[in-house]
Motif scaffolding. Structure first.
Motif, PDB file in Angstrom:
ATOM      1  N   ASN A   1      61.836  78.890  24.521  1.00  0.00           N
ATOM      2  CA  ASN A   1      62.974  78.919  23.895  1.00  0.00           C
ATOM      3  C   ASN A   1      63.017  80.032  23.014  1.00  0.00           C
ATOM      4  OD1 ASN A   1      63.605  76.374  25.051  1.00  0.00           O
ATOM      5  ND2 ASN A   1      63.484  75.197  23.147  1.00  0.00           N
TER       6      ASN A   1
ATOM      7  N   TYR B   1      64.750  82.477  19.880  1.00  0.00           N
ATOM      8  CA  TYR B   1      65.958  82.385  18.605  1.00  0.00           C
ATOM      9  C   TYR B   1      65.980  83.629  17.909  1.00  0.00           C
ATOM     10  CZ  TYR B   1      63.665  77.566  19.311  1.00  0.00           C
ATOM     11  OH  TYR B   1      63.384  76.371  19.766  1.00  0.00           O
TER      12      TYR B   1
ATOM     13  N   TYR C   1      67.207  84.955  14.040  1.00  0.00           N
ATOM     14  CA  TYR C   1      67.118  84.503  12.560  1.00  0.00           C
ATOM     15  C   TYR C   1      67.715  85.768  11.866  1.00  0.00           C
ATOM     16  CZ  TYR C   1      64.960  79.969  12.912  1.00  0.00           C
ATOM     17  OH  TYR C   1      64.533  78.791  13.517  1.00  0.00           O
TER      18      TYR C   1
ATOM     19  N   LEU D   1      65.811  82.150   5.616  1.00  0.00           N
ATOM     20  CA  LEU D   1      66.057  82.597   7.125  1.00  0.00           C
ATOM     21  C   LEU D   1      66.981  81.612   7.484  1.00  0.00           C
ATOM     22  CD1 LEU D   1      62.546  82.385   6.587  1.00  0.00           C
ATOM     23  CD2 LEU D   1      62.793  83.548   8.734  1.00  0.00           C
TER      24      LEU D   1
ATOM     25  N   LEU E   1      64.932  88.539  12.720  1.00  0.00           N
ATOM     26  CA  LEU E   1      63.779  87.978  13.352  1.00  0.00           C
ATOM     27  C   LEU E   1      64.027  87.445  14.521  1.00  0.00           C
ATOM     28  CD1 LEU E   1      62.612  86.983   9.732  1.00  0.00           C
ATOM     29  CD2 LEU E   1      60.979  88.278  11.082  1.00  0.00           C
TER      30      LEU E   1
ATOM     31  N   THR F   1      57.627  74.105  17.141  1.00  0.00           N
ATOM     32  CA  THR F   1      56.713  75.133  16.585  1.00  0.00           C
ATOM     33  C   THR F   1      57.067  76.351  16.971  1.00  0.00           C
ATOM     34  OG1 THR F   1      54.857  73.601  16.701  1.00  0.00           O
ATOM     35  CG2 THR F   1      54.426  75.937  16.396  1.00  0.00           C
ATOM     36  N   GLN F   2      57.677  77.065  16.145  1.00  0.00           N
ATOM     37  CA  GLN F   2      58.412  78.537  16.245  1.00  0.00           C
ATOM     38  C   GLN F   2      57.235  79.573  15.901  1.00  0.00           C
ATOM     39  OE1 GLN F   2      62.451  78.889  15.168  1.00  0.00           O
ATOM     40  NE2 GLN F   2      63.226  76.837  15.766  1.00  0.00           N
TER      41      GLN F   2
ATOM     42  N   PHE G   1      57.211  83.551  14.883  1.00  0.00           N
ATOM     43  CA  PHE G   1      58.223  84.796  14.863  1.00  0.00           C
ATOM     44  C   PHE G   1      57.489  86.083  15.098  1.00  0.00           C
ATOM     45  CE2 PHE G   1      61.707  82.689  12.557  1.00  0.00           C
ATOM     46  CZ  PHE G   1      61.123  81.414  12.092  1.00  0.00           C
ATOM     47  N   GLY G   2      58.438  87.111  15.642  1.00  0.00           N
ATOM     48  CA  GLY G   2      58.282  88.351  15.819  1.00  0.00           C
ATOM     49  C   GLY G   2      58.010  89.126  14.351  1.00  0.00           C
ATOM     50  N   PRO G   3      57.744  90.332  14.481  1.00  0.00           N
ATOM     51  CA  PRO G   3      57.609  91.156  13.220  1.00  0.00           C
ATOM     52  C   PRO G   3      58.898  91.690  12.320  1.00  0.00           C
ATOM     53  CG  PRO G   3      57.162  92.570  15.049  1.00  0.00           C
ATOM     54  CD  PRO G   3      57.349  91.279  15.489  1.00  0.00           C
TER      55      PRO G   3
ATOM     56  N   LEU H   1      57.212  71.546   8.210  1.00  0.00           N
ATOM     57  CA  LEU H   1      56.457  72.741   8.303  1.00  0.00           C
ATOM     58  C   LEU H   1      56.480  73.569   6.812  1.00  0.00           C
ATOM     59  CD1 LEU H   1      58.778  73.029  11.038  1.00  0.00           C
ATOM     60  CD2 LEU H   1      56.914  73.591  12.086  1.00  0.00           C
TER      61      LEU H   1
ATOM     62  N   TYR I   1      55.722  77.730   6.180  1.00  0.00           N
ATOM     63  CA  TYR I   1      55.535  78.823   6.623  1.00  0.00           C
ATOM     64  C   TYR I   1      55.209  79.936   5.441  1.00  0.00           C
ATOM     65  CZ  TYR I   1      57.967  78.010  11.155  1.00  0.00           C
ATOM     66  OH  TYR I   1      58.416  77.581  12.373  1.00  0.00           O
TER      67      TYR I   1
ATOM     68  N   GLN J   1      56.646  91.496   6.882  1.00  0.00           N
ATOM     69  CA  GLN J   1      56.275  90.579   8.225  1.00  0.00           C
ATOM     70  C   GLN J   1      57.088  89.531   8.466  1.00  0.00           C
ATOM     71  OE1 GLN J   1      52.208  89.600   8.298  1.00  0.00           O
ATOM     72  NE2 GLN J   1      51.580  91.546   7.214  1.00  0.00           N
ATOM     73  N   GLY J   2      57.219  89.153   9.481  1.00  0.00           N
ATOM     74  CA  GLY J   2      57.770  87.786   9.969  1.00  0.00           C
ATOM     75  C   GLY J   2      56.990  86.769   9.406  1.00  0.00           C
ATOM     76  N   PRO J   3      57.522  85.686   9.166  1.00  0.00           N
ATOM     77  CA  PRO J   3      56.843  84.337   8.993  1.00  0.00           C
ATOM     78  C   PRO J   3      55.811  83.621   9.662  1.00  0.00           C
ATOM     79  CG  PRO J   3      59.122  83.883   8.691  1.00  0.00           C
ATOM     80  CD  PRO J   3      58.914  85.257   9.569  1.00  0.00           C
TER      81      PRO J   3
ATOM     82  N   LEU K   1      53.456  80.410  10.868  1.00  0.00           N
ATOM     83  CA  LEU K   1      53.443  78.920  10.601  1.00  0.00           C
ATOM     84  C   LEU K   1      51.859  78.449   9.983  1.00  0.00           C
ATOM     85  CD1 LEU K   1      54.424  75.951  10.960  1.00  0.00           C
ATOM     86  CD2 LEU K   1      53.166  75.950  13.283  1.00  0.00           C
TER      87      LEU K   1
ATOM     88  N   LYS L   1      51.877  72.283   9.948  1.00  0.00           N
ATOM     89  CA  LYS L   1      52.904  71.379  10.524  1.00  0.00           C
ATOM     90  C   LYS L   1      52.515  69.755  10.427  1.00  0.00           C
ATOM     91  CE  LYS L   1      53.548  70.653  15.260  1.00  0.00           C
ATOM     92  NZ  LYS L   1      53.871  70.769  16.420  1.00  0.00           N
TER      93      LYS L   1
ATOM     94  N   PHE M   1      57.849  79.175   2.519  1.00  0.00           N
ATOM     95  CA  PHE M   1      59.066  78.601   3.039  1.00  0.00           C
ATOM     96  C   PHE M   1      58.650  77.203   3.325  1.00  0.00           C
ATOM     97  CE2 PHE M   1      62.192  81.768   2.747  1.00  0.00           C
ATOM     98  CZ  PHE M   1      61.729  83.040   2.807  1.00  0.00           C
TER      99      PHE M   1
ATOM    100  N   GLN N   1      65.783  74.589  12.962  1.00  0.00           N
ATOM    101  CA  GLN N   1      64.908  74.549  11.740  1.00  0.00           C
ATOM    102  C   GLN N   1      65.604  74.853  10.448  1.00  0.00           C
ATOM    103  OE1 GLN N   1      60.967  75.938  12.108  1.00  0.00           O
ATOM    104  NE2 GLN N   1      60.616  75.085  14.029  1.00  0.00           N
TER     105      GLN N   1
ATOM    106  N   PHE O   1      65.431  75.831   6.742  1.00  0.00           N
ATOM    107  CA  PHE O   1      64.413  76.593   5.809  1.00  0.00           C
ATOM    108  C   PHE O   1      64.918  76.249   4.484  1.00  0.00           C
ATOM    109  CE2 PHE O   1      61.351  78.834   8.214  1.00  0.00           C
ATOM    110  CZ  PHE O   1      61.931  78.986   9.602  1.00  0.00           C
TER     111      PHE O   1
END
Lengths: 115, 111
Positions: A32, A34, A36, A44, A90, A103-104, A106-108, B34, B36, B42-44, B46, B49, B89, B99, B101
């Motif tokens: 999947n 996504y 953001y 987000l 993102l 459970t997601q 994330f990229g940079p 969750l 984060y 940077q990106g978040p 995890l 959970k 978060f 999700q 946030f």
């Protein structure tokens, strides 16, 4: 191991110009995907999600569109940028409905500044 | 509708202090919750959970417990380090693909 790559790292664009942001996931079949958006210092907000090639669902449009041309690729675009599009974009992936969808990862991110 | 609330916008601590970040949620179901962590630029990532099955999550010294009675999901750490400085978060899995946030809590740890 799965890796997620976003491009470009950062962009400075003019109001009214087009935009295309990309995301590629390696090491995961049929994830999947996504998109953001995050305002500077903000939370987000999910924009789009896709559970399969060619299918994209909009959550919040913000005058943006998304496409999934390949199993491992997700594209975010618009033909005319607005000042309000500035922020941090993102991409994220998860397993499908039967395998870790909640459970997601994330990229940079891509930082966008619209002037 | 469903919501996630983080009232603390910023927390400043000294190294070795105890960390407690507040998160409450509102939903008609028993969701997955969750935490984060997002480091600057940077990106978040995890961090934890927790589901209705396990009620508690522990990772990298952080702990969160799912309290259905008070609809809270607070984050704790016994002794913070400067490297823990980041934005945290809280999030609620609203549906399989969505999700929600919280607004985030910025943690600054000073040496």
């Amino acid at each position: 191991a799965q890796t997620i790559h976003q491009w470009p790292v950062a962009e400075i664009k003019a109001v009214g110009s087009p935009l295309s942001l990309g995301c590629t996931i390696k090491g995961k079949s049929s994830p999947n995907l996504y998109w953001y958006w995050q305002a500077t210092g903000g939370t987000l907000q999910q924009l789009f999600y896709s559970i399969t090639v060619g299918q994209v669902e909009s959550v919040v449009q913000l005058n943006l569109s998304a496409s999934r041309p390949k199993d491992d690729q997700f594209i975010l675009s618009t033909e005319k940028l607005l000042l309000s599009h500035s922020g941090f974009y993102l991409c994220a992936w998860s397993g499908d409905w039967g395998g870790g969808q909640d459970t997601q990862y994330f990229g940079p991110g891509t930082r966008l500044l619209v002037l | 509708g469903d919501s996630v609330t983080q009232k603390q916008g910023q927390v400043t601590l000294s190294e070795d202090d105890f960390l407690f970040i507040n998160c409450t949620y509102s939903t008609t179901t028993y969701p997955t919750l969750l935490w984060y962590v997002q480091y600057l630029g940077q990106g978040p990532q995890l961090l934890l959970k927790v589901t209705t099955a396990n009620n508690k999550g522990i990772s990298r010294g952080f702990e969160a417990t799912y309290d259905k009675g008070t609809t809270s999901f607070h984050l704790q750490k016994a002794s913070v380090q400067e490297s823990d400085s980041a934005v945290y978060f809280c999030a609620l899995v609203d549906s399989g693909t969505y999700q929600r946030f919280g607004t985030g809590t910025k943690l600054q740890v000073v040496p």
